[in-house]
Motif scaffolding. Structure first.
Motif: not given
Lengths: 308, 308
Positions: B188-193, B227-228, B19-20
């Motif tokens: 999208x969430x701004x935090x990820x585990x 994640x995405x 991603x990105x």
């Protein structure tokens, strides 16, 4: 072959950007182990020199790893283990991994290699579970495979051997304080910002491309850890100064070795790696903490036989 | 040379795990652009066919990118742009990037190549900023460099060209619904585990190793996005079914192309990629949504000249 004496290397896990997935093996620092076939079944640790570690099989990482291997095979005899433990526990350069990986590798040799490297990683991970509470593979994999390794996945276990540029050297400063891996895990946050995670996987990609291309500058640019280092480095006296001094001395970059307290730097060529050692020393000479410094080529072979 | 006609490719950004940061260029789908030197200074878009897009220079991604380039050079003349826009905006295969990258590449040719590829990425990113609100480079970089690219870092901009295995093909299903990149970012969430982030960078490492080793299985195993995809895929009708059907048809793996709605799959060999297209079609034939399917080799060259 009834007895084998091996060298089992220290390892640097994480390698800055690759938390829990990347690792590499060292050449000039490691343990020596003697493994002997004996008529009595089971595993017995008969001698440990160098460090004060438990001789009881179930309490010793080498013992537990050996038992994990033997549980998968019908074996009419047993093994005795002698360990010359040169890597200090809690140093951050894979002390438990060297014992865990070494013993399963040696037993596999004595048995005529019934298991492949991935199997051996799995057995050695049981030693890591005993040592740290987590069955991680980022130290045992490079100890067993040599060079740089990537643990792409744990379920299923998928370990990738990466190329090692020929002039790559590591310099390691080991401050003589102990940080337990379990404690170093405890202080980490369970969530990270997506922005930082993106930067981190950009660097993992850059580092791996750099290893394939032998692009030392790219390796250096990729040695950035946005997630773990800012938290863990506070446990390591003068971390930022040592890192900056390493780069000033010519290192490509560096970071925390494993869960610390050791600090590593990578350099192109031995001469630079030795200058980096001088730079690190100049910082710790001013601090009232004992330390050791190691300079090592990256070990492409992993564990090796000393005598059989 | 006063006039140049180019092909500027569609691109797949993210490539599941990256991603990105990761992207790749396609070969059989892209826009055609004609760029002409004219005495009058500035940039004028004289014609757009195929899509309904603004002709005003400041509102058009190609116009804005061209102006970003011209702001860096003293130029006594100007440029006219004609666009045969074949990539639909909002498709997720780099429609805005094709226009942005194409125009700056062509103007650079007409000027005698005063700028390098990294400069061109920077100019084209201004078009991306207009289109999506974020000056991302993961589509414009593969359009300009060709093949697979890694945006290791934005500050400073550091783009790495990765190798492209010779038998790698992409199949793309484009459901004719529009998902705006800005909207796809919003959810999208701004935090990820940390746990998922570790799995994700393990896969980025695996994918890049797979590209270097031409290890198609490893490429396939690494095409996992923890994640995405779980979030964005809910915007895409029958995403899971299409993905599963692709793998059943022989694809190595796949995911969302860019911010969607296009779904991509990678295959070894054209024959398999065509079977994957049949598999995708079989799913969408049962759904009341128009769609297009493309099969393309990975484009190693990027933008190319059609006529000058």
């Amino acid at each position: 072959m009834n007895e084998i004496k091996i060298f089992t290397p220290a390892t640097i896990a994480n390698v800055s950007c690759g938390f829990d997935v990347l690792g590499m093996a060292l050449d000039t620092i490691g343990d020596e182990m003697l493994i002997r076939k004996v008529p009595e079944k089971g595993v017995k640790i008969t001698k440990i020199i160098g460090q004060n570690l438990p001789l009881e099989t179930h309490k010793n990482v080498a013992g537990v790893s050996a038992l994990a291997l033997l549980a998968q095979i019908d074996c009419e005899f047993g093994f005795e283990i002698e360990i010359d433990k040169r890597i200090k526990p809690g140093s951050g350069i894979g002390s438990s991994a060297a014992s865990s990986a070494g013993v399963v590798w040696a037993i596999n040799e004595l048995l005529g290699k019934p298991f492949n490297s991935s199997d051996l990683v799995r057995f050695a991970m049981e030693g890591e579970r005993l040592a740290t509470g987590v069955a991680h593979a980022d130290n045992v994999a490079p100890a067993l495979f040599g060079g740089f390794t990537l643990v792409r996945s744990y379920e299923p276990l998928d370990i990738i051997s990466l190329p090692t540029p020929k002039d790559l050297y590591a310099t390691i400063l080991h401050p003589q304080i102990e940080i337990k891996t379990a404690d170093a895990r405890e202080i980490l946050k369970t969530t990270v910002s997506l922005k930082k995670a993106i930067k981190q996987w950009g660097n993992v990609g850059g580092l791996i491309s750099g290893l394939y291309e032998e692009d030392y500058d790219l390796i250096g640019r990729s040695l950035e850890d946005f997630i773990i280092e800012p938290i863990r480095s506070i446990l390591i006296p003068a971390f930022d100064t040592v890192k900056q001094q390493s780069i000033n001395s010519g290192a490509l970059g560096g970071g925390i070795s494993g869960s610390g307290p050791s600090i590593f730097a990578l350099s192109k060529g031995e001469e630079t790696a030795l200058k980096v050692a001088d730079g690190m020393r100049s910082v710790y000479e001013k601090i009232d903490i004992d330390y050791e410094i190691h300079v090592s080529k990256i070990n492409k072979k992993g564990i090796r036989i000393l005598k059989y």
